[in-house]
Design an enzyme around this catalytic site. Structure first.
Site, mmCIF file in Angstrom:
data_model
loop_
_atom_site.group_PDB
_atom_site.id
_atom_site.type_symbol
_atom_site.label_atom_id
_atom_site.label_comp_id
_atom_site.label_asym_id
_atom_site.label_seq_id
_atom_site.Cartn_x
_atom_site.Cartn_y
_atom_site.Cartn_z
ATOM 1 N N ARG A 1 62.649 56.237 19.501
ATOM 2 C CA ARG A 1 61.368 55.917 18.870
ATOM 3 C C ARG A 1 60.274 56.867 19.315
ATOM 4 O O ARG A 1 60.239 57.311 20.461
ATOM 5 C CB ARG A 1 60.963 54.495 19.252
ATOM 6 N N CYS B 1 56.025 56.676 19.141
ATOM 7 C CA CYS B 1 54.915 55.771 18.847
ATOM 8 C C CYS B 1 53.626 56.518 19.166
ATOM 9 O O CYS B 1 53.427 56.946 20.305
ATOM 10 C CB CYS B 1 55.023 54.492 19.675
#
Length: 123
Positions: free
Chosen positions: A100, A102
């Site tokens: 991920r 972010c």
């Protein structure tokens, strides 16, 4: 390549698709927390994160995949102060802990607090 389209996620608000199937991969467009039935955006980061996750899930399901098959997400937050609360919701949906990124951004469409995009394999 095949366009993914479902009424269970908000329709595109610009010149793009909800998602694409390419070979055995599914790519979702960034999903903001618009309720596809009402067109409304819930209040607060918790409710918005929940709706964004549900929208991603709906697109993946329409493509014959699911959240458990996601291996990469990109998440956008309007305020990094929401990071911990966002993570609490995100971790309930993305239990396989995909790779991920972010990032905090200056602004998101419709003034929402978060947006999530995903890449998954088909089931």
């Amino acid at each position: 390549m095949k366009v993914v389209e479902t009424s269970n996620a908000p329709g595109a608000i610009g010149p793009y698709s909800q998602g694409y199937e390419v070979n055995e991969l599914v790519f979702t467009s960034g999903q903001i927390p618009v309720n596809p039935q009402t067109g409304e955006v819930p209040s607060g980061i918790t409710a918005q994160a929940e709706q964004s996750c549900k929208n991603v899930e709906a697109i993946l399901t329409a493509a014959g995949s699911g959240l458990e098959n996601v291996f990469k997400t990109t998440c956008f937050l309007a305020d990094m102060a929401d990071f911990a609360e966002f993570n609490q919701v995100y971790s309930k949906y993305f239990t396989s802990k995909p790779a991920r990124s972010c990032v905090a951004v200056k602004e998101l469409p419709k003034g929402v607090l978060c947006e999530i995009e995903a890449i998954a394999v088909k089931q």
